[in-house]
Scaffold this active site. Structure first.
Site, short mmCIF file in Angstrom:
data_model
loop_
_atom_site.label_atom_id
_atom_site.label_comp_id
_atom_site.label_asym_id
_atom_site.label_seq_id
_atom_site.Cartn_x
_atom_site.Cartn_y
_atom_site.Cartn_z
N LYS A 76 -17.75 -0.37 7.76
CA LYS A 76 -16.48 -1.01 8.11
C LYS A 76 -16.55 -1.90 9.36
O LYS A 76 -15.79 -2.87 9.47
CB LYS A 76 -15.38 0.03 8.29
CG LYS A 76 -14.94 0.68 6.99
CD LYS A 76 -13.76 1.61 7.22
CE LYS A 76 -13.32 2.29 5.94
NZ LYS A 76 -12.12 3.12 6.14
N VAL A 135 -9.14 12.82 26.80
CA VAL A 135 -7.96 12.02 27.13
C VAL A 135 -8.33 10.57 27.44
O VAL A 135 -7.59 9.64 27.11
CB VAL A 135 -7.17 12.65 28.30
CG1 VAL A 135 -5.95 11.80 28.66
CG2 VAL A 135 -6.73 14.07 27.93
#
Length: 277
Positions: free
Chosen positions: A66, A154
């Site tokens: 992709k 995070v």
């Protein structure tokens, strides 16, 4: 003359795309065929040039191509460029043009089960990988204004948020914080591989305190109901597995190639049957 379409990837034998698209061609009485092509990474460029030379009308792109496919295309749609991945190629006027229907397909799938416009919803995305990126950018492109991203790392969630140029209010969260704040969201979208067969007992987020009417969508469809969906259903949530996303992204590619809109429900029921549901 019969038109040729297909999908390239490695592995590719498991793909449900040929069954889905060939049934749609037959149903719409179109003289076309969709074929799965096994293409190894080291020969991707040659394969793309070969497909172009053969006059293929369009093709899908799956793992692991992709991102790499983008180097071999003549043009890339702005949204696909922003996402950084292409899963659909249209052969038009001698040019191979790359698009990403994963995110838009997901947005359409989500809209199909939401009684209200998505633009008014507060959304939590679980995960910050390729699938999350496609969905995040497509939701932003559709006008959604509040999308928070929770991820084990995070910093990766922060990177995803920072990459988007649209006006979106977003906060990067730890999975622990997202667990505590789950009741603040209208829609929770699970984009990781956590909970996929065979590790079905795992979940990225323990569902415990959803507000009424919350939609919980998981892009996994093996199993049909992951642990997070089972827990959400017990809480009274509206749940959706990954079959809808798979079908809607495929239907959008079909529409781009042919100009015809396939029967979504027919596609969905065929895929469910093939998966043993």
């Amino acid at each position: 003359m019969k038109r040729l379409y297909g999908v390239i990837g490695n592995p590719i034998g498991h793909s449900l795309s040929p069954v889905m698209h060939n049934d749609a061609f037959e149903h719409l009485k179109m003289d076309a065929h969709y074929h799965a092509f096994l293409v190894k990474e080291e020969v991707l460029g040659e394969a793309v040039r070969g497909l172009k030379a053969l006059g293929i009308s369009g093709f899908n792109v799956t793992t692991p191509h992709k991102v790499a496919i983008m180097d071999y295309l003549d043009e890339i749609d702005p949204l696909a460029k922003q996402i950084g991945a292409v899963n659909t190629v249209v052969h038009k006027d001698g040019k191979l043009i790359g698009y990403n229907t994963d995110g838009i397909g997901f947005v359409r799938a989500l809209q199909s089960i939401s009684s209200e416009p998505l633009q008014e919803k507060r959304i939590l995305l679980l995960g910050a990988g390729g699938a999350s990126r496609a969905i995040y950018f497509s939701l932003a492109d559709a006008g959604v204004k509040e999308i928070d991203v929770a991820n084990r790392t995070v910093d990766k969630a922060k990177e995803l948020i920072a990459a988007c140029t649209a006006t979106v209010h977003s906060v990067a969260l730890s999975l622990e914080k997202a667990t505590k704040e789950q009741g603040n969201y209208d829609i929770i979208i699970q984009t990781t591989t956590i909970g996929m067969h065979p590790r079905v007992e795992h979940t990225p987020l323990q569902i415990s305190s959803l507000k009424k009417g919350t939609i919980v969508s998981d892009i996994i469809y093996n199993p049909f109901e992951t642990k997070i969906l089972c827990e959400a259903k017990e809480q009274g949530a509206i749940i959706q597995n990954g079959i809808d996303m798979f079908v809607y992204q495929g239907a959008l590619a079909f529409e781009m190639w042919t100009g015809c809109v396939p029967n979504i429900e027919r596609m969905k029921q065929l895929v469910i049957r093939k998966l043993g549901g």
